[in-house]
Design an enzyme around this catalytic site. Structure first.
Site, PDB file in Angstrom:
ATOM      1  N   LYS A  45       0.871  -1.176   0.000  1.00  0.00           N
ATOM      2  CA  LYS A  45       0.000   0.000   0.000  1.00  0.00           C
ATOM      3  C   LYS A  45       0.909   1.228   0.000  1.00  0.00           C
ATOM      4  O   LYS A  45       1.959   1.225   0.650  1.00  0.00           O
ATOM      5  CB  LYS A  45      -0.908   0.011   1.239  1.00  0.00           C
ATOM      6  CG  LYS A  45      -1.766   1.269   1.403  1.00  0.00           C
ATOM      7  CD  LYS A  45      -2.781   1.444   0.276  1.00  0.00           C
ATOM      8  CE  LYS A  45      -3.529   2.784   0.385  1.00  0.00           C
ATOM      9  NZ  LYS A  45      -4.402   3.018  -0.793  1.00  0.00           N
ATOM     10  N   CYS A 131      -2.620   9.325  -6.961  1.00  0.00           N
ATOM     11  CA  CYS A 131      -3.772   9.065  -6.085  1.00  0.00           C
ATOM     12  C   CYS A 131      -4.879  10.076  -6.373  1.00  0.00           C
ATOM     13  O   CYS A 131      -4.653  11.280  -6.297  1.00  0.00           O
ATOM     14  CB  CYS A 131      -3.396   9.139  -4.618  1.00  0.00           C
ATOM     15  SG  CYS A 131      -4.887   8.953  -3.596  1.00  0.00           S
TER      16      CYS A 131
HETATM   17  O1  RRO Z   1      -5.991   5.268  -1.226  1.00  0.00           O
HETATM   18  C1  RRO Z   1      -6.627   5.602  -2.249  1.00  0.00           C
HETATM   19  O2  RRO Z   1      -7.702   6.223  -2.203  1.00  0.00           O
HETATM   20  C2  RRO Z   1      -6.115   5.316  -3.598  1.00  0.00           C
HETATM   21  C3  RRO Z   1      -4.813   5.558  -3.984  1.00  0.00           C
HETATM   22 BR1  RRO Z   1      -3.491   6.144  -2.817  1.00  0.00          BR
HETATM   23  C4  RRO Z   1      -4.450   5.361  -5.345  1.00  0.00           C
HETATM   24  O3  RRO Z   1      -3.309   5.577  -5.779  1.00  0.00           O
HETATM   25  N1  RRO Z   1      -5.416   4.921  -6.199  1.00  0.00           N
HETATM   26  C5  RRO Z   1      -6.675   4.692  -5.803  1.00  0.00           C
HETATM   27  O4  RRO Z   1      -7.514   4.300  -6.631  1.00  0.00           O
HETATM   28  N2  RRO Z   1      -7.016   4.871  -4.490  1.00  0.00           N
END
Ligand code: RRO
Length: 311
Positions: A45, A131
């Site tokens: 993550k 993100c």
């Molecule tokens: O954590 C998120 O909301 C998230 C991230 Br960091 C990302 O890079 N891509 C995504 O679809 N969700």
């Protein structure tokens, strides 16, 4: 005989399939399950400088055609993931890994990357420039000037193998402009694509996730053609030393085959992993190998990037 072995930079992987960042990678327990599965690697993550709780729930929904999420970058802080990949790399049969990272500001990103540079970690780093879900924070890689600045600064001190996770682009001019920037830097890979940001899924009369009034990143069937286009566009434009990781809409061996045909050296699975769990890797690996065997291909090199066009 048929092998899905691959390499990214100096690292080898017995299988080209792995998780996509964000899915099955929040805790050591989840990462261990990917390590013990048929996947060739895992990515953590995305870790930030400090632990984050993320957005309010519900913040992920499976839908008929894929998924929508607005997780908001919940994570245990980059040090948690850095400690785990360093611990694993000391084990003799360990796979090679990807550590996903980003700061909440360019300064934080540099603080994190300097700590990783100074650490004992010897694996790959995936800098998440895409993100879509932190309120008030735009997807970095849609701002070419900021992206160029960040990469310029990063490569003034960072010497470990690093790639970037990209948002989908939708215009040929943007492929050209983005590739011209990436080609200035010693990137090991680019990963196309993150979710398609800020979609809206509705059931009956209501949204299906709570944050941002239901707006969230799309994954799954919705995104495969966009993912393939981005993989192939960058495969054609980037220096051959910059490899492509293909992510988006992979739920069958055929989908993985198409990503490789477009130029991917590794293929990541998000939505389908969320829906099926780590056993998805065994199924899709078998499906990919069956396609390769039927076509007489022994290795990914036999067809990688060899998409044909209509004259
Ligand atoms: O954590 C998120 O909301 C998230 C991230 Br960091 C990302 O890079 N891509 C995504 O679809 N969700």
């Amino acid at each position: 005989m048929v092998s899905t072995h691959t390499t990214i930079g100096p690292f080898t992987f017995d299988n080209c399939l792995m998780n996509a960042a964000g899915v099955y990678c929040m805790t050591r327990e989840e990462l261990k399950a990917i390590e013990d599965s048929a996947a060739g690697s895992f990515v953590t993550k995305t870790g930030t400088l400090k632990e984050r709780a993320g957005n309010p729930e519900p913040r992920y929904a499976d839908t008929a055609l894929g998924s929508i999420n607005s997780m908001g970058l919940p994570n245990k802080g980059f040090q948690y993931y850095l400690d785990y990949v360093i611990e694993l790399q000391q084990e003799p049969d360990s796979k090679n890994h990807f550590l996903s990272l980003v700061g909440m500001s360019p300064e934080e990103t540099h603080t994190i990357l300097k700590a990783v540079q100074a650490s004992d970690y010897q694996g790959l780093i995936e800098l998440n420039l895409s993100c879509p879900n932190v309120p008030g924070k735009p997807q970095i890689a849609y701002d070419f000037e900021t992206t160029d600045q960040i990469l310029s600064e990063v490569f003034s001190y960072f010497t470990k193998p690093l790639g970037i996770k990209l948002p989908p682009y939708f215009d040929i001019v943007h492929f050209d402009q983005a590739a011209a920037i990436f080609n200035k830097y010693p990137l090991t890979f680019v990963n196309c694509i993150n979710s398609i940001g800020n979609g809206l899924v509705i059931e009956d009369e209501a949204v299906v996730i709570k944050p941002k009034n239901g707006f969230g990143g799309l994954g799954g069937d919705y995104v495969k053609p966009t993912a393939l286009a981005n993989v192939h566009a960058f495969y054609k434009r980037l220096n051959p030393s910059i490899q492509i990781i293909g992510t988006g809409g992979v739920k069958t061996g055929r989908d993985a085959f198409e990503h490789i045909l477009c130029g991917a050296s590794m293929v990541q699975i998000g939505t389908a992993l969320h829906q099926e769990g780590p056993e998805v890797f065994e199924r899709i690996t078998k499906e990919l190998k069956d396609i390769m065997a039927a076509k007489g291909y022994d290795s990914l090199e036999d067809f990688r990037g060899k998409l044909t066009y209509i004259d």
